[in-house]
Design an enzyme around this catalytic site. Structure first.
Site, PDB file in Angstrom:
ATOM      1  N   ASP A  34       0.814  -1.228   0.000  1.00 50.30           N
ATOM      2  CA  ASP A  34       0.000   0.000   0.000  1.00 50.30           C
ATOM      3  C   ASP A  34       0.840   1.268   0.000  1.00 50.30           C
ATOM      4  O   ASP A  34       0.639   2.166   0.829  1.00 50.30           O
ATOM      5  CB  ASP A  34      -0.921   0.022   1.227  1.00 50.30           C
ATOM      6  CG  ASP A  34      -1.722  -1.254   1.402  1.00 50.30           C
ATOM      7  OD1 ASP A  34      -2.223  -1.767   0.394  1.00 50.30           O
ATOM      8  OD2 ASP A  34      -1.829  -1.743   2.543  1.00 50.30           O
ATOM      9  N   GLU A 211     -11.449   0.321  -3.571  1.00 53.03           N
ATOM     10  CA  GLU A 211     -10.783   0.774  -2.350  1.00 53.03           C
ATOM     11  C   GLU A 211      -9.544   1.586  -2.725  1.00 53.03           C
ATOM     12  O   GLU A 211      -9.311   1.894  -3.894  1.00 53.03           O
ATOM     13  CB  GLU A 211     -10.419  -0.421  -1.462  1.00 53.03           C
ATOM     14  CG  GLU A 211      -9.541  -1.465  -2.138  1.00 53.03           C
ATOM     15  CD  GLU A 211      -9.174  -2.606  -1.207  1.00 53.03           C
ATOM     16  OE1 GLU A 211      -9.452  -2.513   0.008  1.00 53.03           O
ATOM     17  OE2 GLU A 211      -8.584  -3.594  -1.679  1.00 53.03           O
TER      18      GLU A 211
END
Length: 450
Positions: A34, A211
């Protein structure tokens, strides 16, 4: 000869001292995911999440993400990365459930000399709806490296994950996050409270999970980028609009689904020294378990109309590699279709990296954008092994280019380091090719020039 090629999209940022050892993954001693990359104080900082193998006896969900804290990394050349250590931990944030291991995708941004680090985690107290769920918190520092001091409470009015912050040209800050939909809200000047209620962004795909939003502005256009499960795994997509709050129009795909089955792919985009880069993650060091991931970088380019050219992930990564460094051929830019394979040096310790096997005559592998200086024109150093002895040719600039050296790999069950004199190399940037000269299989860990 039939070739399978994985060429770098372009020559990237070149550092004057040519100290870059840029290969994917960029963080090679721990799992990382991420990645939010930011340009701060003339450097690139990466704020990733941190995957770990699940500790025993913690009553955690089996075969799931296990993420206890955050590190921050910095680099000036995108090749050598400094780990500044843990900046936020689940054990040191008052509102976080310290047993949840749920510190997912973060972000960080600078405003007025302060650095605001945004992170999601499970709360330790139930909210008005009776659920603990995810909150998004803020930690503040005077330097990008920290130390960061977490706010006592999560941001009120936010229930979600994967925060991202954009400060627009007029100074207004926006918080984006996901939870089923992707939401946007204005932030107050203090960067820790909402100024407006979150609103779900319209016109995005309704089918499949969305997301990890990352929003940026370029030439007056706003790009809402996010992972989306169109089919079976996440791919990186984007929408464009004329305002930070939309409306946005779905525009295209930045990176396709992983061919090797990593279910997630979160990302960020930055411009650094006049080149755009895509930071993303993949499970390179954990091919059998895609909840342990690693950060990668590749170049990104725009079309004349502002749309994004699709990024093809590479092992080579970005930047220039010095000939004097240990060149990991397994992080190749091109490879022959037959007879060349990549495998871990040690399957019990994947952070030990990979090796290249050239199994038959004519098999080859290439590593591009190597900087040779006059002092690199003497010998090639090779860490290699061949059970029955072997021979490879070192060629320059093309698979059938000039031969720099014929390297005899000694007969050995283990890899050994040997040196071979090379022909003169013109100083400058070159691509190197290693080609098997006979049918005796050869394993190569790295090569270097001295």
């Amino acid at each position: 000869m039939n070739f399978k090629k994985y060429f770098i999209l372009a020559l990237l940022y070149v550092v004057p001292a040519f100290t870059v050892l840029a290969q994917n993954p960029i963080i090679r001693d721990q799992f990382s995911a991420d990645p939010t990359a930011r340009v701060m104080n003339g450097k690139v900082y990466v704020f990733p999440s941190h995957d770990i193998p699940a500790p025993p006896n913690k009553n955690l969900r089996e075969n799931w993400f296990c993420m206890p804290d955050y590190h921050v990394f910095s680099s000036e050349d995108l090749g050598e990365w400094t780990d500044h250590g843990v900046i936020v931990s689940q054990n040191k944030v008052a509102w976080v459930d310290s047993t949840s291991y749920s510190m997912w995708a973060p972000d960080c941004i600078e405003r007025n000399g302060k650095y605001y680090f945004y992170f999601p985690a499970n709360k330790n107290v139930a909210g008005p709806n009776g659920r603990k769920g995810f909150g998004i918190g803020v930690a503040v520092a005077d330097k990008p490296e920290g130390p960061y001091v977490p706010e006592e409470n999560a941001i009120e009015g936010v229930f979600g994950i994967d925060p991202n912050v954009l400060i627009d040209k007029d100074g207004q800050a926006y918080l984006y996050y996901s939870m089923g939909n992707i939401y946007v809200a204005k932030l107050k000047e203090n960067m820790t409270e909402l100024a407006t209620k979150p609103v779900a962004i319209a016109n995005l795909p309704e089918k499949g999970m969305k997301e990890g939003p990352f929003v940026f502005e370029r030439n007056g256009k706003y790009y809402l980028t996010f992972p989306h499960v169109e089919n079976d795994t996440e791919r990186l997509e984007y929408a464009m609009g004329d305002s930070p709050e939309g409306p946005f129009t779905m525009t295209g795909v930045i990176m396709d689904e992983s061919e090797t089955g990593c279910w997630t792919n979160h990302h960020s985009l930055i411009e650094y020294n006049d080149q755009w880069y895509l930071f993303y993650h993949h499970n390179d060091y954990s091919p059998q378990f895609d909840k342990n991931r690693s950060v990668c970088i590749d170049s990104l380019f725009f079309n004349a109309d502002g749309t994004i050219q699709k990024v093809i992930p590479t092992k080579r990564g970005v930047g220039v590699t010095p000939a004097s460094g240990k060149i990991q051929l397994d992080r190749y830019s091109a490879i022959s279709e037959n007879g060349a394979t990549i495998a871990f040096n040690d399957t019990t310790n994947t952070f030990a990296g990979w090796k290249t096997t050239l199994a038959n005559k004519g098999a080859w592998i290439s590593y591009n954008t190597v900087n040779f200086e006059k002092k690199n024109s003497g010998k090639v150093v090779v860490n290699a092994g061949a059970l029955n002895g072997g021979k490879v040719e070192l060629r320059i600039d093309a698979v059938d280019g000039p031969v720099l050296a014929e390297i005899d790999v000694p007969e050995s069950k283990e890899m050994t380091v040997s040196k071979t004199k090379i022909n003169k190399v013109e100083p400058g940037i070159h691509n190197i090719f290693v080609v098997a000269a006979n049918d005796n299989p050869v394993e190569i860990d790295w090569i270097s020039f001295e």
